[in-house]
Design an enzyme around this catalytic site. Sequence first.
Site, PDB file in Angstrom:
ATOM      1  N   TRP A 103       0.841  -1.212   0.000  1.00 54.30           N
ATOM      2  CA  TRP A 103       0.000   0.000   0.000  1.00 54.30           C
ATOM      3  C   TRP A 103       0.863   1.243   0.000  1.00 54.30           C
ATOM      4  CZ3 TRP A 103      -4.360  -1.257  -1.788  1.00 54.30           C
ATOM      5  CH2 TRP A 103      -4.946  -2.483  -1.473  1.00 54.30           C
ATOM      6  N   ASP A 173      -1.176   7.164   6.076  1.00 48.55           N
ATOM      7  CA  ASP A 173      -2.262   6.238   5.753  1.00 48.55           C
ATOM      8  C   ASP A 173      -2.439   5.327   6.971  1.00 48.55           C
ATOM      9  OD1 ASP A 173      -3.919   4.207   4.882  1.00 48.55           O
ATOM     10  OD2 ASP A 173      -2.655   3.584   3.203  1.00 48.55           O
ATOM     11  N   LYS A 197     -11.782  -1.509   8.113  1.00 49.66           N
ATOM     12  CA  LYS A 197     -11.047  -2.386   9.032  1.00 49.66           C
ATOM     13  C   LYS A 197     -11.398  -2.048  10.487  1.00 49.66           C
ATOM     14  CE  LYS A 197      -7.763  -2.283   5.398  1.00 49.66           C
ATOM     15  NZ  LYS A 197      -7.976  -3.564   4.751  1.00 49.66           N
TER      16      LYS A 197
HETATM   17  C1  PLP Z   1      -2.941   0.292   4.638  1.00 53.64           C
HETATM   18  C2  PLP Z   1      -3.917   0.303   3.505  1.00 53.64           C
HETATM   19  N1  PLP Z   1      -3.976   1.372   2.697  1.00 53.64           N
HETATM   20  C3  PLP Z   1      -4.839   1.427   1.671  1.00 53.64           C
HETATM   21  C4  PLP Z   1      -5.678   0.378   1.382  1.00 53.64           C
HETATM   22  C5  PLP Z   1      -6.617   0.487   0.199  1.00 53.64           C
HETATM   23  O1  PLP Z   1      -7.853   0.828   0.666  1.00 53.64           O
HETATM   24  P1  PLP Z   1      -9.129   0.937  -0.285  1.00 53.64           P
HETATM   25  O2  PLP Z   1      -9.467  -0.426  -0.716  1.00 53.64           O
HETATM   26  O3  PLP Z   1     -10.142   1.580   0.623  1.00 53.64           O
HETATM   27  O4  PLP Z   1      -8.784   1.820  -1.435  1.00 53.64           O
HETATM   28  C6  PLP Z   1      -5.672  -0.747   2.197  1.00 53.64           C
HETATM   29  C7  PLP Z   1      -6.591  -1.868   1.919  1.00 53.64           C
HETATM   30  O5  PLP Z   1      -6.515  -2.932   2.471  1.00 53.64           O
HETATM   31  C8  PLP Z   1      -4.762  -0.783   3.276  1.00 53.64           C
HETATM   32  O6  PLP Z   1      -4.698  -1.856   4.070  1.00 53.64           O
END
Ligand code: PLP
Length: 361
Positions: A103, A173, A197
């Site tokens: 991510w 994030d 989550k």
């Molecule tokens: C740390 C992190 N950032 C971003 C995301 C992406 O999130 P989204 O699916 O809401 O775009 C995730 C998804 O699991 C994540 O765990």
Amino acid sequence: MAKKVFNFNPGPAVLPKEVLQTVQAELLDYRGTGMSVLEISHRSAEYEEINNQAMALFHELMGLGDNYKIAFVGGGASTQFALVPLNFLAKGQTAAYVDTGEWAAKAHKEAKIVGQTHLAASTKEEKYRRIPKLNEIKYPTDAAYLHITSNNTIYGSQYQWWPETGTVPLVCDMSSDILSRQLDFKKFSMIYAGAQKNLGPAGVTVVIIRDDLLAKAQAGLPTMFQYKTHVDKLSLYNTPPVFAIYIVKLVLEWIKKQGGLVAVEKVNRAKQERIYQMMDLYKDYYRGTVDPDSRSWMNITLRLPSEELEKKFLSEAKAAGFVGLKGHRDVGGIRVSLYNALPLEGAELLASFMDAFKKAN
Ligand SMILES: Cc1ncc(COP(=O)(O)O)c(C=O)c1O
């Protein structure tokens, strides 16, 4: 009666049972309106109250002053990967990124599309088995911001220390560990998190921005891409994902009722201890994929001695009521996700199951 399981899904993930019961009880008639919350206007007094309370609860639980603004937006955390640089990476500036997993790398990739970036540190070469030490994180002192990912959902690592960035805004994030522990949230100029989550269902992303960073936002972006639009209009510029925000509000109330982040942290500490203790006891069998000082409290990643044993573990665990434990395909093995709503009992029983499984296999 629904089948009793312990839900270890990595996201969308377990929600507090009490919250789901409230949703169920209120679903057909939201507080005497004769309508479902799914059917009311986002401009109604009822929804305005939900929206305001959700924002106030974030401020309260995170100990944030009025200089932090909250917005509820759609598009998932992945959209923020692009909106952060669009809003805060001006021409001629450089944005710094720490790469601690998939991510984090995706966030960096989007920023590269927008402008100039700098890789401040990466543990990719070590299969992301740790968070870089503070002295490894290097970036220009005039960087537009430093972006980090507090918890690496796929690789199972989590920051236990924070870069002191001085005048460089720290952007984080927090999708997979927001509100899971006490933290000085004032260290951050911006925090964002997909709800699915620790906060609620999929469909809404919370964005928290400090005034001084917001003041630097780029003008000239399409209206929906400007954070200022959503902040100024209190997340009501267009139709927000009302049902998701309503459930987030209930989850925040649930956290507050337990005693806020002090109480949540206590339970989360106990949960991860149960699992890591079992892994440390049988460390040649339950092989953690992350260095001990970078271990995540939210997503515990481990391998067993063979893929066959992993398959057996997953199928016997499922039969015993422990679901959602399959590791992400990039890491394989097992991933134990211990988000806020997973009860301590679930971690305790899973630890006992691990003990018995090791002895039998
Ligand atoms: C740390 C992190 N950032 C971003 C995301 C992406 O999130 P989204 O699916 O809401 O775009 C995730 C998804 O699991 C994540 O765990």
